[in-house]
Design a protein around this motif. Structure first.
Motif, PDB file in Angstrom:
ATOM      1  N   HIS A  65       0.882  -1.024  -0.163  1.00 41.53           N
ATOM      2  CA  HIS A  65      -0.047   0.099  -0.036  1.00 41.53           C
ATOM      3  C   HIS A  65       0.929   1.232  -0.145  1.00 41.53           C
ATOM      4  CE1 HIS A  65       0.616  -0.499   4.404  1.00 41.53           C
ATOM      5  NE2 HIS A  65       0.765   0.920   4.407  1.00 41.53           N
ATOM      6  N   ILE A  66       0.426   2.345  -0.661  1.00 44.04           N
ATOM      7  CA  ILE A  66       0.918   3.684  -0.324  1.00 44.04           C
ATOM      8  C   ILE A  66       0.934   4.100   0.969  1.00 44.04           C
ATOM      9  CG2 ILE A  66       1.124   5.980  -1.138  1.00 44.04           C
ATOM     10  CD1 ILE A  66      -0.084   4.940  -3.945  1.00 44.04           C
ATOM     11  N   GLU A  67       2.240   4.124   1.740  1.00 41.20           N
ATOM     12  CA  GLU A  67       2.254   4.764   2.958  1.00 41.20           C
ATOM     13  C   GLU A  67       2.740   6.170   3.068  1.00 41.20           C
ATOM     14  OE1 GLU A  67       2.179   3.172   5.733  1.00 41.20           O
ATOM     15  OE2 GLU A  67       3.667   4.044   7.130  1.00 41.20           O
ATOM     16  N   HIS A  68       2.118   6.710   3.987  1.00 41.48           N
ATOM     17  CA  HIS A  68       2.441   8.244   4.467  1.00 41.48           C
ATOM     18  C   HIS A  68       3.586   8.104   5.592  1.00 41.48           C
ATOM     19  CE1 HIS A  68      -1.217   8.598   2.326  1.00 41.48           C
ATOM     20  NE2 HIS A  68      -0.894   9.884   1.963  1.00 41.48           N
ATOM     21  N   PHE A  69       4.971   8.525   5.544  1.00 43.75           N
ATOM     22  CA  PHE A  69       5.659   8.385   6.475  1.00 43.75           C
ATOM     23  C   PHE A  69       5.187   9.350   7.567  1.00 43.75           C
ATOM     24  CE2 PHE A  69       9.736   9.486   8.658  1.00 43.75           C
ATOM     25  CZ  PHE A  69       9.949   8.335   9.074  1.00 43.75           C
ATOM     26  N   CYS A  70       4.948  10.490   6.965  1.00 46.99           N
ATOM     27  CA  CYS A  70       4.317  11.536   8.187  1.00 46.99           C
ATOM     28  C   CYS A  70       2.814  11.144   8.147  1.00 46.99           C
ATOM     29  CB  CYS A  70       4.548  12.951   8.036  1.00 46.99           C
ATOM     30  SG  CYS A  70       3.590  14.033   9.027  1.00 46.99           S
ATOM     31  N   PRO A  71       2.111  10.536   9.197  1.00 48.87           N
ATOM     32  CA  PRO A  71       0.849  10.049   9.026  1.00 48.87           C
ATOM     33  C   PRO A  71      -0.114  11.229   8.441  1.00 48.87           C
ATOM     34  CG  PRO A  71       1.755   9.122  10.715  1.00 48.87           C
ATOM     35  CD  PRO A  71       2.644  10.383  10.375  1.00 48.87           C
ATOM     36  N   ARG A  72      -0.970  10.989   7.652  1.00 48.55           N
ATOM     37  CA  ARG A  72      -2.241  12.035   7.154  1.00 48.55           C
ATOM     38  C   ARG A  72      -2.705  12.501   8.651  1.00 48.55           C
ATOM     39  NH1 ARG A  72      -6.019   8.880   4.560  1.00 48.55           N
ATOM     40  NH2 ARG A  72      -4.791   6.904   5.085  1.00 48.55           N
ATOM     41  N   ALA A  73      -2.922  11.927   9.656  1.00 41.87           N
ATOM     42  CA  ALA A  73      -3.459  12.183  10.711  1.00 41.87           C
ATOM     43  C   ALA A  73      -2.696  13.297  11.494  1.00 41.87           C
ATOM     44  CB  ALA A  73      -3.663  10.769  11.953  1.00 41.87           C
ATOM     45  N   ALA A  74      -1.157  13.060  11.168  1.00 45.10           N
ATOM     46  CA  ALA A  74      -0.539  14.063  11.998  1.00 45.10           C
ATOM     47  C   ALA A  74      -0.148  15.436  11.171  1.00 45.10           C
ATOM     48  CB  ALA A  74       1.086  13.447  11.950  1.00 45.10           C
ATOM     49  N   ASP A  75      -0.186  15.110   9.835  1.00 49.71           N
ATOM     50  CA  ASP A  75      -0.149  16.541   9.170  1.00 49.71           C
ATOM     51  C   ASP A  75      -0.664  16.408   7.610  1.00 49.71           C
ATOM     52  OD1 ASP A  75       0.416  18.721   7.480  1.00 49.71           O
ATOM     53  OD2 ASP A  75       2.549  19.246   8.527  1.00 49.71           O
ATOM     54  N   ARG A  76      -2.071  16.819   7.415  1.00 52.78           N
ATOM     55  CA  ARG A  76      -2.517  16.228   6.143  1.00 52.78           C
ATOM     56  C   ARG A  76      -1.909  16.879   5.009  1.00 52.78           C
ATOM     57  NH1 ARG A  76      -7.148  19.703   5.509  1.00 52.78           N
ATOM     58  NH2 ARG A  76      -8.362  18.428   4.233  1.00 52.78           N
ATOM     59  N   THR A  77      -1.407  18.293   5.172  1.00 50.76           N
ATOM     60  CA  THR A  77      -0.603  18.883   4.099  1.00 50.76           C
ATOM     61  C   THR A  77       0.350  18.030   3.355  1.00 50.76           C
ATOM     62  OG1 THR A  77       1.207  19.874   5.373  1.00 50.76           O
ATOM     63  CG2 THR A  77      -0.874  21.094   5.340  1.00 50.76           C
ATOM     64  N   PHE A  78       0.814  16.858   4.177  1.00 48.77           N
ATOM     65  CA  PHE A  78       1.654  16.062   3.501  1.00 48.77           C
ATOM     66  C   PHE A  78       1.164  14.935   2.603  1.00 48.77           C
ATOM     67  CE2 PHE A  78       4.924  17.435   6.698  1.00 48.77           C
ATOM     68  CZ  PHE A  78       5.816  18.073   5.968  1.00 48.77           C
ATOM     69  N   THR A  79      -0.121  14.958   2.430  1.00 47.07           N
ATOM     70  CA  THR A  79      -1.027  13.915   1.775  1.00 47.07           C
ATOM     71  C   THR A  79      -0.478  13.409   0.571  1.00 47.07           C
ATOM     72  OG1 THR A  79      -2.856  14.452   3.442  1.00 47.07           O
ATOM     73  CG2 THR A  79      -3.319  12.873   1.353  1.00 47.07           C
ATOM     74  N   TYR A  80      -0.269  14.498  -0.072  1.00 44.20           N
ATOM     75  CA  TYR A  80       0.103  14.012  -1.668  1.00 44.20           C
ATOM     76  C   TYR A  80       1.470  14.740  -2.073  1.00 44.20           C
ATOM     77  CZ  TYR A  80      -4.911  13.182  -1.928  1.00 44.20           C
ATOM     78  OH  TYR A  80      -6.146  12.675  -1.740  1.00 44.20           O
ATOM     79  N   ILE A  81       2.294  14.828  -0.951  1.00 42.84           N
ATOM     80  CA  ILE A  81       3.733  15.445  -1.240  1.00 42.84           C
ATOM     81  C   ILE A  81       4.473  13.994  -1.529  1.00 42.84           C
ATOM     82  CG2 ILE A  81       5.674  16.544  -0.107  1.00 42.84           C
ATOM     83  CD1 ILE A  81       3.268  18.354  -0.911  1.00 42.84           C
ATOM     84  N   TRP A  82       5.084  13.706  -2.473  1.00 40.88           N
ATOM     85  CA  TRP A  82       5.876  12.658  -3.180  1.00 40.88           C
ATOM     86  C   TRP A  82       6.594  12.384  -2.123  1.00 40.88           C
ATOM     87  CZ3 TRP A  82       4.744   8.959  -5.790  1.00 40.88           C
ATOM     88  CH2 TRP A  82       5.729   8.102  -6.291  1.00 40.88           C
ATOM     89  N   PHE A  83       7.406  13.180  -1.531  1.00 46.28           N
ATOM     90  CA  PHE A  83       8.582  13.061  -0.699  1.00 46.28           C
ATOM     91  C   PHE A  83       8.051  12.302   0.512  1.00 46.28           C
ATOM     92  CE2 PHE A  83      11.776  13.906   2.689  1.00 46.28           C
ATOM     93  CZ  PHE A  83      12.990  13.580   2.060  1.00 46.28           C
TER      94      PHE A  83
END
Ligand SMILES: [Zn+2]
Length: 225
Positions: A65-83
């Motif tokens: 699955h596509i994993e958010h290293f910084c979780p969406r719940a912690a900072d949703r502004t990183f939701t679609y940031i490739w890094f």
């Protein structure tokens, strides 16, 4: 973990983000469509040489699955940031729940800056040691704070889940036996070198033991097979 070098985001993701209205709106993750999700999955698996970002088990069959290293719940502004996006294995069979899950499924929303080990970090491989038992531990040379952080990450991501330990032990055992029957170049091709964009699963465990003792043994004598 093996260091992940993030490249540019796929064109499809950039185009999708440009079309978002109103500008600055962050659509819920569940609204991600294909495109761009297919291109994102392909790009992530390629960047990671088909290895899970945390356990480095194989994801070649697309079982990730596509994993958010910084979780969406912690900072949703990183939701679609490739890094911030990585590919994590599914953490065991879907019917396995609770403490036996590992990687992204176990990490969930756990994220502590300076504690959660970042697979994008240079030299991340050296934070761990991999005895032939198949278990994973923090490296011995780490200072107390770093040791605790790595140990906590291993626990939170459940990287010593029984299924992972047995798979790591199996490949380490095979590689260990091949040290006596293969020449160095053949052994390296089989276990450490990239083939068609893929690395052998549990590459960091193989490389750790290669550098620790197999490299010396493999240089001894002519090949016997
Ligand atoms: Zn994994």
């Amino acid at each position: 973990m093996r260091r992940i070098r993030k490249g540019a985001q796929p064109r499809e993701l950039a185009a999708w983000r440009r079309r978002i209205r109103p500008r600055g709106f962050i659509p819920p993750w569940g609204q991600l469509t294909n495109p761009p999700s297919g291109a994102m999955r392909d790009a992530l698996a390629t960047e990671q040489r088909q290895l899970c970002c945390y356990c480095t088990g194989s994801i070649v069959a697309g079982n990730f699955h596509i994993e958010h290293f910084c979780p969406r719940a912690a900072d949703r502004t990183f939701t679609y940031i490739w890094f911030n996006l990585l590919a994590s294995c599914q953490g065991g069979d879907p019917d396995i729940v609770g403490p036996r899950r590992h990687c992204g499924a176990a990490k969930d929303n756990w994220f502590v800056v300076g504690v959660t080990v970042d697979p994008r970090r240079a030299g991340v491989e050296a934070l761990f040691r991999f005895p032939l038992s198949g278990k994973i531990f923090p490296a011995k040379h780490l200072d107390a704070n770093r040791y605790r952080a790595v140990d906590t990450t291993i626990t939170k991501l459940n990287l010593n889940a029984p299924s992972l330990v047995s798979r790591r032990a199996a490949i380490l055992s095979r590689a260990n036996m091949d040290v006596v029957s293969l020449d160095r170049a053949t052994w390296r091709r089989r276990y450490l070198e990239e083939q068609d964009g893929q690395l052998q699963e549990f590459w960091p465990a193989l490389n750790y033991n290669f550098e620790l003792h197999w490299a010396t043994l493999l240089t001894l004598g002519p090949p016997t097979a």
